[in-house]
Design a protein around this motif. Sequence first.
Motif, mmCIF file in Angstrom:
data_model
loop_
_atom_site.group_PDB
_atom_site.id
_atom_site.type_symbol
_atom_site.label_atom_id
_atom_site.label_comp_id
_atom_site.label_asym_id
_atom_site.label_seq_id
_atom_site.Cartn_x
_atom_site.Cartn_y
_atom_site.Cartn_z
ATOM 1 N N GLY A 99 0.836 -1.213 0.064
ATOM 2 C CA GLY A 99 0.214 -0.044 0.067
ATOM 3 C C GLY A 99 1.025 1.310 -0.038
ATOM 4 N N LEU A 100 2.027 1.188 0.565
ATOM 5 C CA LEU A 100 2.777 2.468 0.694
ATOM 6 C C LEU A 100 3.985 2.380 -0.186
ATOM 7 N N LEU A 107 7.467 -2.954 -4.378
ATOM 8 C CA LEU A 107 6.482 -4.006 -4.736
ATOM 9 C C LEU A 107 6.954 -5.484 -4.890
ATOM 10 N N TYR A 108 7.921 -5.737 -5.302
ATOM 11 C CA TYR A 108 8.686 -6.999 -5.134
ATOM 12 C C TYR A 108 8.918 -7.570 -4.171
ATOM 13 N N MET A 109 9.541 -6.677 -3.014
ATOM 14 C CA MET A 109 10.043 -7.073 -1.878
ATOM 15 C C MET A 109 8.709 -7.311 -0.837
ATOM 16 N N HIS A 169 -8.501 12.152 -2.645
ATOM 17 C CA HIS A 169 -7.498 13.029 -3.039
ATOM 18 C C HIS A 169 -6.452 13.269 -2.409
ATOM 19 N N TYR A 170 -6.252 12.541 -1.276
ATOM 20 C CA TYR A 170 -5.101 12.934 -0.280
ATOM 21 C C TYR A 170 -3.877 11.993 -0.600
ATOM 22 N N THR A 171 -2.850 12.752 -0.570
ATOM 23 C CA THR A 171 -1.683 12.195 -1.019
ATOM 24 C C THR A 171 -0.674 12.829 0.105
ATOM 25 N N PHE A 177 7.855 6.156 1.759
ATOM 26 C CA PHE A 177 6.664 5.511 1.510
ATOM 27 C C PHE A 177 5.895 6.650 0.987
ATOM 28 N N HIS A 178 4.714 6.232 0.161
ATOM 29 C CA HIS A 178 3.515 6.942 -0.011
ATOM 30 C C HIS A 178 2.145 6.664 -0.172
ATOM 31 N N LEU A 179 1.260 7.605 0.408
ATOM 32 C CA LEU A 179 -0.177 7.084 0.769
ATOM 33 C C LEU A 179 -0.896 7.722 -0.368
ATOM 34 N N ASP A 180 -1.845 7.150 -0.893
ATOM 35 C CA ASP A 180 -2.646 7.813 -1.950
ATOM 36 C C ASP A 180 -3.991 6.979 -1.924
#
Length: 419
Positions: A99-100, A107-109, A169-171, A177-180
């Motif tokens: 997710g983050l 993503l592979y990890m 629309h929150y990022t 890490f990145h949340l959207d």
Amino acid sequence: MNRKDKLNRIFLVLLSLFVVMLGYGILLPTLPYYTERLALKDNLDTDLINFHIGMLTSIYPLFQLLFVIVWGKLSDKYGRKPIILLGLVGFVVMNLLTGLATSLSMLYMARIIGGIFTSAVIPVSNAYLSDITSEKRRTKIMAWSGVAISSGVIFGPVLGGFLSQTNLHYTYSFGVFHLDRFSVPFILAALLGFVVLLIIIKWLKNTEVKSRIASEAVKFSFSLSNYFIILLLLSFVMQFVVTLFETVFSIYGKDELAFTTNQVGIGFMLCGSVMAVLQPVFATYGEKILTSKQQITLGLLISGVSLIVFPFVSAELYIYVTIIIFAAGGAMVTPNLLSAVSLISKENTGRNISIQSSTNSIGQILGPVLGTWLIAGGFYYPFIIAGVTVLVSMGLVYFLKQQDKEVNQILLADQHKKG
């Protein structure tokens, strides 16, 4: 152990199976979109996007295959509960990382961690259920295990498709890490996994640690009879084709049909629902109409033909109808193969099912890789080649008939020994 205590244990184990498969299902419709976003962010060649989708799908069952025996041995040594708990911890970490994620390498990890640790939950949960139920009720409880797994695969894609479509629309970025909006379904899966983890810690009792008898290894010779090898080949073909279809359909939906994650999710939900509803029906009532070999043959025919027809259908409704027909064929084959494997040898049922499970994993590894490779030539190729493979595999059922006498003689010999 009283009945109420046993039912509570069964419920808790089924709950852990459900949540792990829910996490697996959530990723199915969103993976192509998510991979594309991260690949473009990493400035990767767009021609490689489908390759990465195939690899990310395959790497999960690959690590499941590598670690399933390790977890099985550890659960024999320390009991089932600690291993199920470890698996759930890994499941939570996998979903948080997914997710983050801000890059394909993350993503592979996440997928590798997921493959390693979720392989602790499914077979060890089934072993726990097997430990606490009598032989007489084992088939029934394994059917419930199948329902828990199928339910996760039904609700996961719908949840994943729906939640990734939210107007969030929150990022927010912190470190690597990145949340959207794409993070939402995975954060929810991680939270659910964490809640189930706490419930299992508090209420699930560990099983007795049983000493395994070393001499059992001698009985292994029959397990690899020709009959068993044919069953394994059929299991491999079905799993190979199903995972190839799942991977290619999600890309086909995104690139060719311009489907949203929601529409792709509905396709997966229909496939899972039909499998979940019809598998117990065919397993219970199918024998009254057709023998198990006739059911396997008919199921392969239906699945093969529907796969060949699939790329020639373009209307959304007809696509869903074709998916339902494909899933109905699969639902005829799968329980009959599992039943045939479990009947080969009563003493080695667990091990035989584990061998079948490993064979399935090989199919799950190869299906997405070959499917995404074939897409390069056009979307017709993976579906048609998969369909033809299924139709050709119908020939294996003929050899099953020839092997039947051999198995019946061994089963009779087993009964005479016990008598």
